[in-house]
Design a protein around this motif. Structure first.
Motif, PDB file in Angstrom:
ATOM      1  N   SER A  49       0.813  -1.220   0.000  1.00  0.00           N
ATOM      2  CA  SER A  49       0.000   0.000   0.000  1.00  0.00           C
ATOM      3  C   SER A  49       0.843   1.265   0.000  1.00  0.00           C
ATOM      4  O   SER A  49       0.298   2.360   0.122  1.00  0.00           O
ATOM      5  CB  SER A  49      -0.908   0.017   1.235  1.00  0.00           C
ATOM      6  N   HIS A  53      -1.797   1.893   4.168  1.00  0.00           N
ATOM      7  CA  HIS A  53      -2.695   1.055   4.954  1.00  0.00           C
ATOM      8  C   HIS A  53      -2.888   1.618   6.361  1.00  0.00           C
ATOM      9  O   HIS A  53      -3.946   1.439   6.967  1.00  0.00           O
ATOM     10  CB  HIS A  53      -2.188  -0.391   5.013  1.00  0.00           C
ATOM     11  N   TRP A  56      -5.571   4.293   6.090  1.00  0.00           N
ATOM     12  CA  TRP A  56      -6.868   3.661   5.846  1.00  0.00           C
ATOM     13  C   TRP A  56      -7.404   2.988   7.114  1.00  0.00           C
ATOM     14  O   TRP A  56      -8.602   3.060   7.399  1.00  0.00           O
ATOM     15  CB  TRP A  56      -6.753   2.621   4.731  1.00  0.00           C
ATOM     16  N   LEU A 176     -12.515  -3.501   5.459  1.00  0.00           N
ATOM     17  CA  LEU A 176     -11.541  -2.739   4.686  1.00  0.00           C
ATOM     18  C   LEU A 176     -10.819  -3.708   3.763  1.00  0.00           C
ATOM     19  O   LEU A 176     -10.284  -4.716   4.221  1.00  0.00           O
ATOM     20  CB  LEU A 176     -10.553  -2.051   5.633  1.00  0.00           C
ATOM     21  N   TYR A 245     -10.924   4.805  -0.765  1.00  0.00           N
ATOM     22  CA  TYR A 245      -9.718   5.471  -0.299  1.00  0.00           C
ATOM     23  C   TYR A 245      -8.674   5.435  -1.421  1.00  0.00           C
ATOM     24  O   TYR A 245      -8.499   4.403  -2.078  1.00  0.00           O
ATOM     25  CB  TYR A 245      -9.137   4.770   0.938  1.00  0.00           C
ATOM     26  N   THR A 246      -7.992   6.538  -1.603  1.00  0.00           N
ATOM     27  CA  THR A 246      -6.915   6.644  -2.599  1.00  0.00           C
ATOM     28  C   THR A 246      -7.392   6.152  -3.965  1.00  0.00           C
ATOM     29  O   THR A 246      -6.795   5.260  -4.580  1.00  0.00           O
ATOM     30  CB  THR A 246      -5.651   5.874  -2.136  1.00  0.00           C
ATOM     31  N   ALA A 250      -8.245   1.060  -2.065  1.00  0.00           N
ATOM     32  CA  ALA A 250      -8.916   0.358  -0.972  1.00  0.00           C
ATOM     33  C   ALA A 250     -10.315   0.934  -0.809  1.00  0.00           C
ATOM     34  O   ALA A 250     -10.582   2.066  -1.238  1.00  0.00           O
ATOM     35  CB  ALA A 250      -8.137   0.495   0.331  1.00  0.00           C
TER      36      ALA A 250
END
Length: 258
Positions: A49, A53, A56, A176, A245-246, A250
């Motif tokens: 990641s 991570h 997140w 997640l 996310y991003t 994710a």
């Protein structure tokens, strides 16, 4: 090299990365991967990641907003090394209790050692068991969390139904997971990083790049956000939604047992 994602109808149970395996074979293969990387699991997440991570996971805990009382009970599945459970306990001011469940004993042993260093043993229970067959009574937990683990479960639909079963009425489900990137230009860079750089880094870190290749491929086979949301709804959950996310590298999926 097929990158076709599985759908809400299933398919992950016989998908070991891009390889098709026989019914019942996947769990043993996945177990071997995590026995091999357990000691370097957090480094592995940093590599896969690019360190994101951690951000997140913090966002996941903020979304959960664990209660600050001694009766609050969370089940963290596939959480062997304790990363999510530790965050939950700290967010509750060390009042909540977390049960860490993992099918892999090597991962759990790392979690026990890390918990002892943080002096969190009183807030934790470690259980070696399968996400598809949870050894708990109905309506036992206030929340169920799983981070970067559900794509490694062969029968995801069964695991989701088990999550619903063990949650109390009003309980929260949070997952997640690496997901489907929704930015075309970024996706090309992400693919190049994933398929070329990550296995090479894995080889340097652990001496074997193949576990990382499987993990990268498993991300591409996992259902996209709408299809996974449909699976969560099919398990009985209400108010299912997701947050990317991003750029979708994710996604955090959530639902309620109402």
């Amino acid at each position: 090299m097929s990158e076709t994602r599985t759908s809400a109808a299933g398919g992950m149970e016989t998908s070991y990365g891009f390889r098709q395996v026989g019914e019942g074979e996947k769990q043993g293969l996945v177990n071997d991967v995590f026995h091999g990387v357990a000691r370097r699991y957090d480094i592995m997440n940093d590599v896969m990641s690019a360190g994101m991570h951690r951000v997140w996971k913090d966002a996941m805990i903020s979304a959960l907003n664990p209660q600050r009382n001694g009766n609050y009970k969370v089940l963290d599945v596939a959480g062997g090394t304790g990363d999510i459970a530790f965050r939950i306990i700290e967010a509750s001011r060390r009042l909540a209790h977390a049960t860490i469940l993992d099918i892999n004993g090597s991962m759990l042993e790392v979690g026990r050692q890390r918990a002892a260093k943080r002096r969190l043993e009183e807030n934790l229970t470690f259980v070696e068991a399968n996400a598809e067959d949870l050894p708990f009574e109905d309506n036992s937990f206030d929340a169920y969390t799983i981070a970067f683990g559900i794509r490694n479960v062969p029968r995801i639909d069964v695991a989701l139904k088990e999550a619903y079963r063990v949650l109390k009425r009003g309980g929260r489900f949070l997952c997640l997971e690496f997901s489907d990137v929704d930015m075309p230009v970024f996706e090309k860079f992400y693919d190049a990083w994933s398929f070329n750089a990550i296995p090479q880094f894995g080889k340097v870190i652990t001496g074997d790049g193949e576990p990382y290749r499987y993990l990268v491929e498993s991300i591409r086979k996992f259902p996209d956000q709408p299809n996974f949301a449909a699976m969560i709804e099919n398990a009985g959950f209400s108010r299912v939604k997701w947050t990317n996310y991003t750029g979708g590298v994710a996604a955090l999926h959530s639902g309620w047992k109402l």
